[in-house]
Design a protein around this motif. Structure first.
Motif, short mmCIF file in Angstrom:
data_model
loop_
_atom_site.label_atom_id
_atom_site.label_comp_id
_atom_site.label_asym_id
_atom_site.label_seq_id
_atom_site.Cartn_x
_atom_site.Cartn_y
_atom_site.Cartn_z
N THR A 1 0.95 -1.17 -0.09
CA THR A 1 -0.10 -0.16 -0.11
C THR A 1 0.78 1.17 -0.09
O THR A 1 2.02 1.43 0.95
CB THR A 1 -1.09 0.02 1.25
OG1 THR A 1 -1.88 -0.90 1.13
CG2 THR A 1 -1.56 1.20 1.20
N THR B 1 0.52 10.57 -1.62
CA THR B 1 -0.15 10.86 -2.74
C THR B 1 0.77 11.73 -3.67
O THR B 1 1.02 12.84 -3.61
CB THR B 1 -1.16 11.53 -2.37
OG1 THR B 1 -2.03 10.83 -1.38
CG2 THR B 1 -2.24 12.06 -3.45
N ALA C 1 0.34 7.30 -8.10
CA ALA C 1 -0.80 7.34 -8.84
C ALA C 1 -0.76 6.55 -10.22
O ALA C 1 -1.86 5.77 -10.66
CB ALA C 1 -1.36 8.72 -9.01
N ARG D 1 -1.40 2.64 -9.49
CA ARG D 1 -2.77 2.43 -9.06
C ARG D 1 -3.46 2.65 -10.58
O ARG D 1 -4.67 1.96 -10.58
CB ARG D 1 -3.37 3.52 -8.07
CG ARG D 1 -4.65 3.42 -7.82
CD ARG D 1 -5.19 1.86 -7.60
NE ARG D 1 -6.97 1.99 -7.44
CZ ARG D 1 -7.60 1.79 -8.30
NH1 ARG D 1 -6.96 1.97 -9.69
NH2 ARG D 1 -8.90 2.09 -8.15
N HIS E 1 -10.29 8.05 -13.02
CA HIS E 1 -10.43 6.54 -12.53
C HIS E 1 -11.22 5.80 -13.30
O HIS E 1 -12.29 5.69 -13.68
CB HIS E 1 -11.57 6.90 -11.13
CG HIS E 1 -10.86 7.35 -9.84
ND1 HIS E 1 -10.95 7.24 -8.84
CD2 HIS E 1 -9.98 8.43 -9.96
CE1 HIS E 1 -10.22 7.88 -7.93
NE2 HIS E 1 -9.66 8.70 -8.72
N VAL F 1 -6.96 -3.92 -6.29
CA VAL F 1 -6.70 -2.90 -5.62
C VAL F 1 -7.36 -3.00 -4.31
O VAL F 1 -8.72 -3.45 -4.46
CB VAL F 1 -7.04 -1.61 -6.49
CG1 VAL F 1 -6.05 -1.57 -7.89
CG2 VAL F 1 -8.61 -1.58 -6.95
N THR G 1 -10.03 2.52 -1.00
CA THR G 1 -9.62 3.83 -0.47
C THR G 1 -10.26 4.41 0.76
O THR G 1 -11.57 4.55 0.30
CB THR G 1 -9.16 4.93 -1.45
OG1 THR G 1 -8.27 4.19 -2.52
CG2 THR G 1 -8.43 5.86 -0.85
N TRP H 1 -2.93 3.76 -1.57
CA TRP H 1 -3.48 3.17 -2.58
C TRP H 1 -2.73 1.83 -2.45
O TRP H 1 -1.56 1.39 -2.49
CB TRP H 1 -3.00 3.71 -3.79
CG TRP H 1 -3.97 5.12 -4.36
CD1 TRP H 1 -5.17 5.31 -4.21
CD2 TRP H 1 -3.20 6.28 -4.55
NE1 TRP H 1 -5.33 6.47 -4.66
CE2 TRP H 1 -4.23 7.05 -5.00
CE3 TRP H 1 -2.13 6.71 -5.07
CZ2 TRP H 1 -4.19 8.54 -5.53
CZ3 TRP H 1 -1.94 7.96 -5.35
CH2 TRP H 1 -2.83 8.92 -5.61
#
Length: 294
Positions: free
Chosen positions: A86, A90, A95, A98, A116, A150, A153, A163
């Protein structure tokens, strides 16, 4: 004779200071041992949660039973390997792990725009850097991996936003068809630089185009005498234009000074070398003679 137990081989798996999980595009050169510097294409994904990294191998088996019901043969029909962690920073690099490269945009100020779009479709390669007891590097090389799961969150006032991802490691010909390769540095009590031929130390003064083939004399933990090796360590130059490096061979290229660094197990050795042509050396000698005569 069997080796005795050694408590130095008992370790926690702590992250390497400065970064523990790195990601790069497919085709980026792979490190060949536990201490090779990573190619510049590898990007640090930031801090990993205190759960660390999990490595899991799953297997499916098939069995054959005989007439009376006894199992007479069991074979492994398939295996798979995954890595999970994990990311709690950020940032653009995390990013992209993920959500995928094409779904993450960052402007010059660092503002992020993230689409997303489910699971990313990118295949990437990863390096996981862990440090064992005694500052002993433990490196996992994953040449090809796909994000297959995943975690949810959570946004709250008690947990870090993170993430969480699971990587499926894919077989890769660059490591003999394996899904990942682990490199663990040796435990050595004493190391020193040497030349591959003979029993002398490397020279600190070289002429252009002169070469030296380096070796390392190391005493493995528990051993009574050192061994000399010409592989299993990494050599770098602070100035490749002055001292070039190819494997364990260093070549003087032009007048100047450079420091050669040798990384072996949990040790870093350095050698400062001055490169001077015959003309430069003669000029220096004349200058010293002139100063002396005055």
């Amino acid at each position: 004779m069997a080796k005795a137990n050694n408590s130095q081989n008992v370790s926690f798996g702590k992250p390497k200071v400065g970064g523990a999980v790195f990601r790069a595009p497919m085709g980026t050169p792979l490190p060949q041992n536990a201490t090779d510097p990573l190619d510049d294409a590898y990007e640090n994904v930031g801090y990993i949660s205190d759960a660390g990294v999990t490595n899991t191998t799953d297997a499916e088996t098939a069995s054959i039973t005989e007439w009376g019901g006894l199992t007479v043969l069991t074979v492994v029909s398939s295996t798979s390997e995954t890595y999970g962690f994990t990311m709690i920073e950020t940032r653009e690099e995390s990013a992209k792990v993920r959500f995928g490269d094409s779904n993450v945009k960052a402007d010059e100020l660092g503002n992020l725009s993230i689409d997303h779009n489910g699971l990313p479709s990118d295949m990437s390669q990863y390096i996981i850097e862990s440090i064992l007891t005694g500052n002993r590097p433990d490196r996992y090389v994953i040449p090809s991996a796909t994000v297959t799961e995943v975690e949810e969150t959570s946004l709250n006032s008690s947990d870090a936003k993170g993430w969480g991802v699971t990587l499926a490691a894919n077989a890769d010909d660059r490591i003999g068809g394996a899904t990942s390769r682990e490199y663990i540095a040796a435990i050595v009590d004493k190391v020193e630089l040497a030349l591959a031929e003979g029993d002398t130390a490397p020279k600190t003064n070289m002429a252009p185009e002169e070469t030296q083939t380096l070796a390392v004399k190391a005493t493995p933990s528990g051993a009574s005498a050192p061994v000399k090796v010409t592989t299993g360590f990494t050599v770098q130059s602070s100035d490749p234009e002055t001292i070039a490096v190819e494997g364990n061979v260093i070549t003087a290229k032009k007048d100047g000074k450079a420091t050669v660094f040798v990384y072996v197990a949990n040790n870093t050795l350095s050698l400062e070398i001055t490169v001077a042509s015959a003309k430069a050396a003669l000029t220096g000698a004349r200058t010293r003679t002139a100063k002396t005569s005055k």
